[in-house]
Design an enzyme around this catalytic site. Structure first.
Site, PDB file in Angstrom:
ATOM      1  N   ASN A  35       0.871  -1.183   0.000  1.00  0.00           N
ATOM      2  CA  ASN A  35       0.000   0.000   0.000  1.00  0.00           C
ATOM      3  C   ASN A  35       0.906   1.229   0.000  1.00  0.00           C
ATOM      4  O   ASN A  35       1.460   1.592   1.031  1.00  0.00           O
ATOM      5  CB  ASN A  35      -0.879  -0.021   1.260  1.00  0.00           C
ATOM      6  N   TRP A  36       1.030   1.830  -1.174  1.00  0.00           N
ATOM      7  CA  TRP A  36       1.970   2.966  -1.292  1.00  0.00           C
ATOM      8  C   TRP A  36       1.399   4.244  -0.675  1.00  0.00           C
ATOM      9  O   TRP A  36       2.095   5.248  -0.570  1.00  0.00           O
ATOM     10  CB  TRP A  36       2.297   3.240  -2.748  1.00  0.00           C
ATOM     11  N   LYS A  37       0.124   4.231  -0.352  1.00  0.00           N
ATOM     12  CA  LYS A  37      -0.548   5.434   0.168  1.00  0.00           C
ATOM     13  C   LYS A  37      -0.328   6.603  -0.792  1.00  0.00           C
ATOM     14  O   LYS A  37      -0.267   6.388  -1.996  1.00  0.00           O
ATOM     15  CB  LYS A  37      -0.060   5.743   1.584  1.00  0.00           C
ATOM     16  N   HIS A  78      -9.465   0.943   4.637  1.00  0.00           N
ATOM     17  CA  HIS A  78      -8.209   1.174   5.364  1.00  0.00           C
ATOM     18  C   HIS A  78      -8.477   2.134   6.525  1.00  0.00           C
ATOM     19  O   HIS A  78      -9.309   3.040   6.405  1.00  0.00           O
ATOM     20  CB  HIS A  78      -7.160   1.759   4.417  1.00  0.00           C
ATOM     21  N   GLU A 120      -6.973   4.628   7.557  1.00  0.00           N
ATOM     22  CA  GLU A 120      -6.832   6.058   7.219  1.00  0.00           C
ATOM     23  C   GLU A 120      -8.079   6.569   6.507  1.00  0.00           C
ATOM     24  O   GLU A 120      -8.459   7.734   6.658  1.00  0.00           O
ATOM     25  CB  GLU A 120      -5.555   6.265   6.375  1.00  0.00           C
ATOM     26  N   GLU A 125      -5.436  -4.943  10.621  1.00  0.00           N
ATOM     27  CA  GLU A 125      -4.429  -3.915  10.836  1.00  0.00           C
ATOM     28  C   GLU A 125      -4.737  -3.154  12.124  1.00  0.00           C
ATOM     29  O   GLU A 125      -5.572  -2.241  12.119  1.00  0.00           O
ATOM     30  CB  GLU A 125      -4.426  -2.923   9.669  1.00  0.00           C
ATOM     31  N   GLY A 162       2.262   2.351  10.637  1.00  0.00           N
ATOM     32  CA  GLY A 162       3.197   3.460  10.440  1.00  0.00           C
ATOM     33  C   GLY A 162       3.866   3.933  11.721  1.00  0.00           C
ATOM     34  O   GLY A 162       4.475   4.993  11.746  1.00  0.00           O
ATOM     35  N   SER A 193       3.345  -2.052  10.462  1.00  0.00           N
ATOM     36  CA  SER A 193       4.795  -2.069  10.675  1.00  0.00           C
ATOM     37  C   SER A 193       5.414  -3.444  10.406  1.00  0.00           C
ATOM     38  O   SER A 193       6.361  -3.839  11.080  1.00  0.00           O
ATOM     39  CB  SER A 193       5.147  -1.570  12.077  1.00  0.00           C
ATOM     40  N   GLY A 204       2.793  -1.055   4.338  1.00  0.00           N
ATOM     41  CA  GLY A 204       2.863   0.364   4.006  1.00  0.00           C
ATOM     42  C   GLY A 204       4.300   0.775   3.773  1.00  0.00           C
ATOM     43  O   GLY A 204       4.858   0.612   2.681  1.00  0.00           O
ATOM     44  N   GLY A 205       4.940   1.286   4.814  1.00  0.00           N
ATOM     45  CA  GLY A 205       6.297   1.841   4.701  1.00  0.00           C
ATOM     46  C   GLY A 205       7.283   0.949   3.959  1.00  0.00           C
ATOM     47  O   GLY A 205       8.010   1.422   3.064  1.00  0.00           O
TER      48      GLY A 205
HETATM   49  C1  PEP Z   1      -0.813   0.139   6.017  1.00  0.00           C
HETATM   50  O1  PEP Z   1      -0.936   1.323   5.843  1.00  0.00           O
HETATM   51  O2  PEP Z   1      -1.639  -0.643   5.547  1.00  0.00           O
HETATM   52  C2  PEP Z   1       0.347  -0.316   6.808  1.00  0.00           C
HETATM   53  C3  PEP Z   1       0.322  -1.535   7.290  1.00  0.00           C
HETATM   54  O3  PEP Z   1       1.367   0.584   7.003  1.00  0.00           O
HETATM   55  P1  PEP Z   1       2.803   0.291   7.710  1.00  0.00           P
HETATM   56  O4  PEP Z   1       3.320  -1.000   7.125  1.00  0.00           O
HETATM   57  O5  PEP Z   1       3.644   1.465   7.327  1.00  0.00           O
HETATM   58  O6  PEP Z   1       2.539   0.184   9.161  1.00  0.00           O
END
Ligand code: PEP
Length: 256
Positions: free
Chosen positions: A11-13, A97, A99, A169, A175, A215, A236-237
């Site tokens: 997920n590049w956001k 998600h 967010e 999640e 994040g 994470s 994500g990251g």
């Molecule tokens: C996400 O946004 O779906 C996510 C899991 O982010 P991160 O891996 O950065 O925690």
């Protein structure tokens, strides 16, 4: 015992221009584009879908959107519909998600409409659920997740349920660098599998992939991915660099 193919979805956001995204996808394709042990999905922002689609063409890497409207088209300024994602060769779409839930006010009812619309348009929803820190501390994690799963998947048929990918999640882990312990994650994943059994029957629940997100990194992935109900990761990251993302795919492929 059913063997569920693991999924690693990035997920590049709101990151990467179309050109930068194409570079990232080309690097991912070069490293893992031919393997078929793990389903690899990249989810760029809408503006990056076309260049990513071109960069992954001919490989096994799949493309997903990060959101969509439940209507196919119409007067919904700023939105896009499922057929538009399909036209750019997307096969997956992240829905619900945290967010989207927290910054854009998405409710379980809205997310449910999107899940049903995705399925109607042959898109696989990556349907996200998870509790906030306050909810975990109040001891209501399972109750919160239950409500999100039941409401979000209302009206999904038994036939189509196995095409849904659920992503657990915990909001406090997204994040933040704080990862759920394997025991915390497996507890909720097992609980979700139990809910899916009640909603759709045991054989169906055994087919649904349940991803962990929050994470996930190459260092913590092997232990998480070895849990019996953790079928991959929503990343994500660590999905923004080919090296870490590819390491996660390799870690998923290594789980027996
Ligand atoms: C996400 O946004 O779906 C996510 C899991 O982010 P991160 O891996 O950065 O925690």
């Amino acid at each position: 015992m059913i063997l569920r193919k693991k999924v690693i979805a990035g997920n590049w956001k709101m990151n990467k221009t179309p050109a930068d995204g194409a570079v990232l996808v080309r690097d991912i394709v070069a490293a893992v584009g031919k393997q078929s042990d793990v389903d690899v999905v990249v989810c760029p922002p809408f503006t990056g879908l076309e260049s990513a689609a071109k960069a992954l063409d001919g490989s096994n890497v799949k493309l997903g959107g990060q959101n969509m409207h439940f209507e196919a088209n119409g007067a919904f300024t700023g939105e896009i519909g499922a057929p538009m994602l399909r036209a750019l060769f997307a096969t997956h779409v992240i829905l619900g998600h945290s967010e989207r839930r927290s910054y854009f006010g998405e409710t379980d009812e809205l997310i449910n409409k999107k899940v049903l619309a995705a399925l109607k348009n042959q898109l696989r929803p990556i349907f996200c659920v998870g509790e906030t820190l306050a909810e975990r501390e109040a001891g209501s994690t399972l109750k919160v997740v239950q409500t999100q799963v039941e409401r979000g998947l209302e009206g999904v048929s038994k036939d189509l349920a196995p095409t849904v990918i659920v992503a657990y999640e915990p909001v406090w882990a997204i994040g933040t660098g704080k990862v759920a312990t394997t025991a915390q994650a497996q507890e909720v994943h097992g609980f979700i599998r139990g809910l899916l059994t009640k909603l759709f029957t045991e054989p169906v629940a055994q087919k649904v992939r349940i991803l962990y997100g929050g994470s996930m990194k190459p260092a913590n992935a092997p232990e998480l991915l070895a849990q019996k109900d953790i079928d991959g990761g929503l990343i994500g990251g660590a999905s923004l660099e080919a090296r870490s993302f590819v390491e996660l795919v390799t870690a998923a492929a290594a789980v027996k």
